[in-house]
Motif scaffolding. Structure first.
Motif, PDB file in Angstrom:
ATOM      1  N   SER A  19      15.379 -28.654  -6.136  1.00 27.26           N
ATOM      2  CA  SER A  19      14.857 -30.004  -5.889  1.00 27.26           C
ATOM      3  C   SER A  19      15.880 -31.057  -6.299  1.00 27.26           C
ATOM      4  CB  SER A  19      13.523 -30.215  -6.611  1.00 27.26           C
ATOM      5  OG  SER A  19      13.674 -30.138  -8.013  1.00 27.26           O
ATOM      6  N   GLN A  58      12.249 -36.196  -4.676  1.00 25.67           N
ATOM      7  CA  GLN A  58      11.994 -34.757  -4.654  1.00 25.67           C
ATOM      8  C   GLN A  58      12.469 -34.080  -5.924  1.00 25.67           C
ATOM      9  OE1 GLN A  58      12.554 -36.566  -2.080  1.00 25.67           O
ATOM     10  NE2 GLN A  58      11.537 -35.758  -0.291  1.00 25.67           N
ATOM     11  N   TYR A  61       9.744 -34.218  -8.298  1.00 27.20           N
ATOM     12  CA  TYR A  61       8.669 -33.243  -8.055  1.00 27.20           C
ATOM     13  C   TYR A  61       8.987 -31.912  -8.720  1.00 27.20           C
ATOM     14  CZ  TYR A  61       7.122 -36.585  -4.538  1.00 27.20           C
ATOM     15  OH  TYR A  61       6.714 -37.708  -3.882  1.00 27.20           O
ATOM     16  N   ALA A  99      11.424 -28.916  -1.404  1.00 24.39           N
ATOM     17  CA  ALA A  99      12.004 -30.174  -1.888  1.00 24.39           C
ATOM     18  C   ALA A  99      13.461 -30.310  -1.463  1.00 24.39           C
ATOM     19  CB  ALA A  99      11.876 -30.265  -3.406  1.00 24.39           C
ATOM     20  N   ILE A 139       5.278 -33.198  -1.369  1.00 25.08           N
ATOM     21  CA  ILE A 139       4.032 -33.457  -2.099  1.00 25.08           C
ATOM     22  C   ILE A 139       3.064 -32.292  -1.920  1.00 25.08           C
ATOM     23  CG2 ILE A 139       2.004 -34.966  -2.189  1.00 25.08           C
ATOM     24  CD1 ILE A 139       3.941 -37.291  -1.468  1.00 25.08           C
ATOM     25  N   LEU A 142       4.195 -29.557  -4.135  1.00 24.23           N
ATOM     26  CA  LEU A 142       3.835 -29.857  -5.517  1.00 24.23           C
ATOM     27  C   LEU A 142       2.345 -29.609  -5.744  1.00 24.23           C
ATOM     28  CD1 LEU A 142       4.676 -30.887  -8.307  1.00 24.23           C
ATOM     29  CD2 LEU A 142       4.181 -33.207  -7.484  1.00 24.23           C
TER      30      LEU A 142
END
Length: 154
Positions: A19, A58, A61, A99, A139, A142
């Motif tokens: 990420s 990202q 995240y 990500a 998202i 996540l």
């Protein structure tokens, strides 16, 4: 089990690493476009700054995923089971890869918007809207990480 904890932390490392790498690539892709566009339009730096920073989320995240496993669910302990470790590894791989690609593609969208703004087009709002779409997948990854963690903690 020490090997289970090692496996889980490999997943965390993948989550954070990929990420972060994606964010670094995405931000520099957009940043390079901003530098080029400022040669023609130096009064749009605020717009360029927002669009350049957007792919950096990202990486956050990935950190949020680690925080969830460490603090909220508390599974990263020496007593972690093999199933829990596999779930952390799987979540780490999934969130990290999503990500990574999300940030890179978002950076490319932002770079195109920055280039268009540099050419005199008023596309900041439209670019911001379109750049949110790749973010959605990060998202969702996540959220899946959160669901995996909450299943482990139960």
């Amino acid at each position: 089990m020490t090997s289970n904890l090692l496996l889980a932390y490999i997943g965390i490392g993948i989550m954070l690493g990929l990420s972060g790498i994606g964010s670094a690539f995405g931000v520099t892709i957009a940043g390079n476009a901003a530098i080029g566009a400022m040669k023609k339009t130096d009064n749009a730096f605020g717009n360029f700054l927002v669009l350049t920073a957007l792919p950096g989320t990202q990486g956050l995240y990935g950190f949020a995923g680690y925080f969830m496993f460490q603090s909220i669910f508390g599974v990263l302990t020496p007593q972690i089971s093999a199933i829990q470790a596999a779930a952390v590894l799987g979540s780490g791989i999934a969130l990290g890869v999503v990500a990574l690609f999300s940030a890179i593609r978002q950076g490319q969208i932002c770079a195109n918007g920055i280039a268009a703004i540099g050419q005199g087009y008023n596309v900041f709002g439209n670019t911001l809207i379109l750049a949110v779409f790749p973010e959605l997948y990060a998202i969702v990854a996540l959220a899946a990480t959160f669901l995996m963690g909450s299943a482990l903690a139960a």
